[in-house]
Design a protein around this motif. Structure first.
Motif, short mmCIF file in Angstrom:
data_model
loop_
_atom_site.label_atom_id
_atom_site.label_comp_id
_atom_site.label_asym_id
_atom_site.label_seq_id
_atom_site.Cartn_x
_atom_site.Cartn_y
_atom_site.Cartn_z
N GLN A 81 -31.23 113.73 12.73
CA GLN A 81 -30.53 113.81 14.02
C GLN A 81 -31.28 113.03 15.08
N GLY A 82 -30.59 112.78 16.19
CA GLY A 82 -31.27 112.24 17.35
C GLY A 82 -31.95 113.37 18.11
N PRO A 83 -32.88 113.03 18.98
CA PRO A 83 -33.56 114.07 19.78
C PRO A 83 -32.58 114.83 20.65
N PHE A 125 -28.67 111.64 22.97
CA PHE A 125 -28.84 110.64 21.91
C PHE A 125 -27.72 110.70 20.88
N GLY A 126 -27.47 109.55 20.27
CA GLY A 126 -26.64 109.51 19.08
C GLY A 126 -27.45 109.90 17.85
N LYS A 127 -26.80 109.84 16.69
CA LYS A 127 -27.48 110.24 15.46
C LYS A 127 -28.31 109.13 14.85
N GLY A 128 -28.17 107.94 15.38
CA GLY A 128 -29.03 106.85 14.95
C GLY A 128 -28.45 106.01 13.83
N GLN A 136 -37.21 103.88 16.46
CA GLN A 136 -38.11 104.89 15.92
C GLN A 136 -38.57 104.47 14.53
N MET A 146 -40.77 107.20 19.53
CA MET A 146 -39.57 106.55 20.08
C MET A 146 -40.02 105.44 21.02
N MET A 199 -35.34 103.32 12.50
CA MET A 199 -34.15 103.98 13.03
C MET A 199 -33.95 103.50 14.46
N PHE A 205 -31.78 104.36 18.02
CA PHE A 205 -30.98 105.37 18.70
C PHE A 205 -30.44 104.82 20.01
N LEU A 264 -31.70 112.78 28.50
CA LEU A 264 -31.04 111.77 27.69
C LEU A 264 -30.25 112.45 26.59
N GLN A 319 -36.27 117.14 17.67
CA GLN A 319 -35.53 116.28 16.75
C GLN A 319 -35.54 116.90 15.36
N TYR A 353 -38.19 117.23 24.04
CA TYR A 353 -37.01 117.12 23.18
C TYR A 353 -37.38 117.66 21.79
#
Lengths: 116, 113
Positions: free
Chosen positions: B41-43, A106-109, A39, A45, A89, A91, A104, B37, B35
């Motif tokens: 944070q992530g989405p 996602f992690g925090k990146g 990102q 994304m 970023m 992810f 999906l 975001q 999603y």
């Protein structure tokens, strides 16, 4: 419990060097898929690479490769020959067959900064 | 071919107002996802459409949020009585089918004052 954990909030790498971004995941589902997205500051994304839980070989896409260690539940992204444009970023994400293979998680990146 | 497009790119509104966010998926993609975001944070998943029907809306935070996809292509996310906590980037993604790779749009940045 976090399903996707990215422990590195930020990483720096010298241009032309390789860098590894960490991702661990938590699932009891035998069938799942792991993704990495990029990102940039523009916000979109961008899909980079995919690894299925039953894939025998690590996924590769150009300068991106996924170091998949199933027993350790890790799916680290390796970027070779870093470029300034790789600053963004990153992810890690997972989908599970038990949730219909759709949403999906996602992690925090990890924020990657490539230094000239 | 064209990617996922989202309009508007930015939306500023006042608390209590109604907003609509639009998503135009990649042509031929039958699955569409929303999603949200938040900063840092992530989405987080909101809702998923397969064709015209909402196949999974388990991520919608409350009944102020609603989404439609009447003709199986464009989708609209609707938020009633907006609250400051709704401020976030709303991302839309589409995929060729269920379980296929999801491709994201640029997002709509919503700011509720």
């Amino acid at each position: 419990a976090q399903k996707i954990t990215q422990t590195q909030p930020g990483m720096f790498v010298q241009e032309k060097e390789a860098v590894t971004l960490d991702c661990t995941y938590d699932t009891s589902d035998p069938s799942y898929g792991l993704f990495w997205y990029k990102q940039p500051s523009s916000g979109e994304m961008i899909f980079l690479i995919y690894q299925g839980s039953y894939d025998q070989q690590n996924a590769t896409e150009g300068r991106y490769s996924l170091n998949f260690q199933k027993a350790r539940k890790s799916a680290n992204l390796v970027i070779s020959a870093s470029q300034l444009g790789d600053s963004a970023m990153y992810f890690c994400a997972m989908r599970e067959a038990s949730s219909g293979n759709t949403p999906l998680v996602f992690g925090k990146g990890t924020r990657l900064s490539v230094i000239a | 071919g064209a990617g996922v497009s989202q309009t508007p790119s930015n939306k500023v509104t006042e608390k209590g107002k109604y907003v609509e966010l639009r998503c135009d998926p990649i042509s031929g993609h039958t699955a569409l996802y929303w999603y949200r975001q938040s900063l840092g944070q992530g989405p987080e998943f909101l809702i998923y459409f397969q064709g015209t029907g909402a196949a999974d809306d388990s991520g919608l935070p409350n009944d102020r949020f609603f989404a439609v996809r009447p003709e199986g292509s464009v989708s609209t996310l609707k938020i009633q009585r907006t609250e400051r906590g709704d401020s976030a980037v709303y991302l839309c993604a589409s995929s060729r089918g269920t379980g296929q790779t999801q491709y994201f749009g640029p997002g709509t940045r919503l700011l509720v004052l």
